[in-house]
Design a protein around this motif. Structure first.
Motif, PDB file in Angstrom:
ATOM      1  N   LYS A   2       0.823  -1.205   0.000  1.00 58.03           N
ATOM      2  CA  LYS A   2       0.000   0.000   0.000  1.00 58.03           C
ATOM      3  C   LYS A   2       0.863   1.264   0.000  1.00 58.03           C
ATOM      4  CE  LYS A   2      -3.787   2.231   2.497  1.00 58.03           C
ATOM      5  NZ  LYS A   2      -4.705   2.158   3.660  1.00 58.03           N
ATOM      6  N   ASP A   3       1.975   1.237   0.743  1.00 58.65           N
ATOM      7  CA  ASP A   3       2.855   2.409   0.803  1.00 58.65           C
ATOM      8  C   ASP A   3       3.434   2.740  -0.569  1.00 58.65           C
ATOM      9  OD1 ASP A   3       2.357   2.589   3.474  1.00 58.65           O
ATOM     10  OD2 ASP A   3       4.172   1.507   4.088  1.00 58.65           O
ATOM     11  N   GLU A  40       0.923   4.409  -3.320  1.00 65.61           N
ATOM     12  CA  GLU A  40       0.646   5.844  -3.261  1.00 65.61           C
ATOM     13  C   GLU A  40       1.619   6.654  -4.113  1.00 65.61           C
ATOM     14  OE1 GLU A  40       0.695   6.886   0.817  1.00 65.61           O
ATOM     15  OE2 GLU A  40      -1.145   5.780   1.324  1.00 65.61           O
ATOM     16  N   ASN A  41       2.824   6.114  -4.341  1.00 66.71           N
ATOM     17  CA  ASN A  41       3.860   6.882  -5.055  1.00 66.71           C
ATOM     18  C   ASN A  41       4.344   6.190  -6.324  1.00 66.71           C
ATOM     19  OD1 ASN A  41       4.045   8.778  -2.766  1.00 66.71           O
ATOM     20  ND2 ASN A  41       4.976   7.044  -1.706  1.00 66.71           N
TER      21      ASN A  41
END
Length: 631
Positions: free
Chosen positions: A570-571, A574-575
């Motif tokens: 998930k982290d 985002e990017n």
């Protein structure tokens, strides 16, 4: 309702008419009837004679009362059989004793117009004598008071309904007279006051003590109820009442005057709205906001707050110190003056979109500092909701990224320069390899294999350099596009073939619908598909298949590339489309600069499309993009 009085006064024809000198003879009775006949009176009059109560006379109002019947010469029981039971006993007693009988608001049921009708009357039965002093008959006076009784009963019913309504309300309601004494209150008032006052003895306040909202004692003559009773002015105000146990409740009063039918003020009715919980909540919010603003004003980060429309309502001291501007200058939309003129259009577009969609946003722009120097700043805004889930505005922070921006610019400049410098030797090496391939012995398989590998390596390096140059062009807004109409399926097949050629282990499986020609930049979209396929193979080293699917959705084409690889946390999601971002996974030792998805995102954006990903760790990834068939 009825009531009556009796007395023993008797009248004769002579004492009835002393002025005209009518005697008690038959002639006198006749004159008496004639006198009554010509009397201009709304009263209903009749004369009954003898023990059978025979009608000797009935004026017009009386005849209308009994339904326009002709009673003359007939006994009462024949004319009004429906009333004989009610009145015969009374009339007999008056006739026998000579005592006058008076009744008030007596209900009478009469047969009129073919139906029974209920009326109310005030009446008097008074005996009169003949010349010998014996009772000759009874003089009957009727007054129809039906309208008054019905009106009073309606008022009474209305008052009773009002009383039941008041008593059943869940909010405190009470009434008082002009002197301020309580006439009525409900249980909600008792709960609010903490005591049960006594009707007619306790004053309207009903409470123990009264205070203003800031805790000062409130004189009774300054209360809304006292003012409306004394001066007739209607005012609403918030005040505090104290119960006998010392507990205080915040209330808002809504007094109204009470009038009778003639417009005379009878007192007042008051409604008390208990707002204690709202006041407590408001105070907690104010205390919480004070804590926030006291923290906010003591941190070095630049902090701002906006309302639901994006109008900024707060800037902390760090912002004011950094910009050299006051809160008054920057509140509302005044802060836009701190944004560089070249960045304002872009800033307002992203800011407005975030406000309207109530979604978090990030904006890089140049902020004017107190020394007049513009520094690159990253502004982040996050939507804020209250305890009931209602959107209440944005909370934002600003970070100085000027040094980071300069380093990134130097890195981009270096990469751009190095990429240009490497283009020439790479082209030369590729040309020499082609010459070597043409001149070598076709039977020397070992040399041919080495030449082929060298060629693949040069192509990869050439593709990497092209990507780096594209990043530089995107940064400068100079990435060129050539929009034409082309065969979309052929373009996808070409991309699959190019990637499949370099991968021995994986099989790329295509499915979906045949799609007609598409308008766009074929080479740039080819670059996107190759990039997604290459990543799918790179990040699924233990798998053997990669899936491509193409479908038509109304005016758009949707393409998906699915792998069975390591997935994305998930982290990282985002990017994932940021420049130089690479998926971090200890199981992977892959090469790359993390610019392929950044370039792909830019290309799809320029095609007015959308690029996104769905993924979970260890469950593979699916990258999607959609573009319009016609640009």
């Amino acid at each position: 309702m009825s009531e009556h009085t009796t007395d023993k006064s008797k009248i004769s024809a002579q004492n009835l008419f002393p002025v005209v000198g009518i005697g008690a003879s038959a002639g006198g009775l006749s004159a008496f009837k004639q006198f009554i006949k010509v009397m201009q009176t709304p009263a209903m009059l009749c004369i009954l004679t003898g023990p059978e109560h025979t009608y000797e006379f009935a004026n017009e109002p009386y005849r209308q009362l009994i339904g326009n019947r002709n009673p003359i010469g007939k006994p009462l029981k024949e004319v009004l059989p429906e009333l004989e039971k009610d009145f015969s006993e009374i009339l007999d007693k008056v006739y026998q004793t000579g005592e006058t009988f008076r009744g008030k608001e007596l209900p009478v049921t009469l047969a009129r117009g073919g139906k029974l009708e209920r009326v109310f009357v005030d009446f008097t039965y008074q005996a009169f004598n003949d010349k010998d002093g014996r009772t000759e008959g009874i003089l009957v006076f009727y007054y129809d008071v039906t309208e008054q009784v019905v009106a009073r009963n309606k008022i009474k019913e209305s008052e009773e309904r009002f009383r039941r309504l008041v008593l059943g309300l869940p909010i405190a309601v009470y009434t008082c007279d002009m002197d301020g004494y309580l006439k009525l209150y409900n249980e909600a008032s008792v709960q609010l006051w903490g005591r049960r006052p006594e009707i007619g003895k306790d004053l309207w306040c009903g409470s123990w003590k009264l205070f203003t909202t800031d805790g000062k004692p409130l004189p009774l003559d300054e209360c809304p109820m006292a003012i409306i009773l004394k001066e007739g002015h209607i005012i609403h105000r918030e005040m505090v009442i104290q119960r006998p146990d010392g507990v205080r409740r915040h209330v808002i009063t809504y007094p109204q005057p009470e009038y009778d039918l003639n417009g005379k003020m009878l007192g007042a009715i008051n409604t008390l709205i208990d707002v204690t919980e709202q006041v407590d909540t408001r105070r907690k919010i104010e205390a919480s906001e004070k804590i926030f603003y006291d923290i906010a004003n003591n941190v070095p980060t630049l902090i701002w707050v906006s309302d639901v429309n994006g109008q900024r309502t707060f800037f902390n001291k760090s912002w004011q110190k950094a910009t050299g501007r006051s809160l008054r200058q920057d509140e509302g939309m005044g802060w836009i003056e701190t944004v560089h003129l070249d960045d304002r259009e872009m800033f307002l577009k992203k800011y407005t979109e975030g406000i309207e969609k109530r979604m978090a946003f990030e904006i890089e722009y140049r902020l004017c500092r107190n020394d007049g120097v513009y520094r690159w700043t990253l502004s982040r805004g996050k939507p804020v909701y209250d305890s009931e889930g209602n959107f209440s505005g944005f909370l934002g922070v600003c970070h100085d990224i000027h040094d980071q921006k300069l380093m990134e610019q130097r890195k981009d400049d270096f990469i751009s320069m190095a990429s240009h410098e490497m283009k020439t030797p790479l082209s030369t090496a590729k040309a020499y390899l082609q010459l070597l391939e043409e001149s070598m012995d076709i039977n020397n398989e070992k040399v041919a294999r080495y030449v082929k590998k060298a060629g693949i390596a040069i192509e990869k390096l050439n593709a990497l350099i092209s990507d780096l140059l594209d990043v530089s062009k995107i940064k400068q807004g100079k990435l060129n596009y050539n929009f034409t109409t082309f065969d979309f399926i052929e373009m996808v097949d070409s991309a699959i073939e190019a990637v499949q050629y370099a991968s021995i282990k994986h099989t790329i499986i295509k499915s979906g619908e045949p799609v007609e020609e598409v308008n766009g930049d074929r080479d740039r979209l080819h670059q996107v598909v190759v990039n997604l396929l290459s990543n799918a193979i790179k990040y699924s080293p233990m798998a053997e298949r990669v899936y491509v699917n193409i479908i038509r959705e109304k005016d758009n084409i949707k393409v998906s590339v699915k792998d069975e690889g390591i997935g994305i946390s998930k982290d990282n999601l985002e990017n994932i489309f940021e420049k130089y971002h690479r998926v971090k996974d200890p199981s992977m030792q892959s090469q790359g600069l993390g610019i392929g998805l950044f370039i792909s995102y830019e290309i799809i954006q320029r095609h007015h499309g959308k690029l996104w990903v769905e993924s979970e760790p260890r469950k593979g990834s699916v990258f999607y993009f959609t573009i319009p068939v016609v640009q």
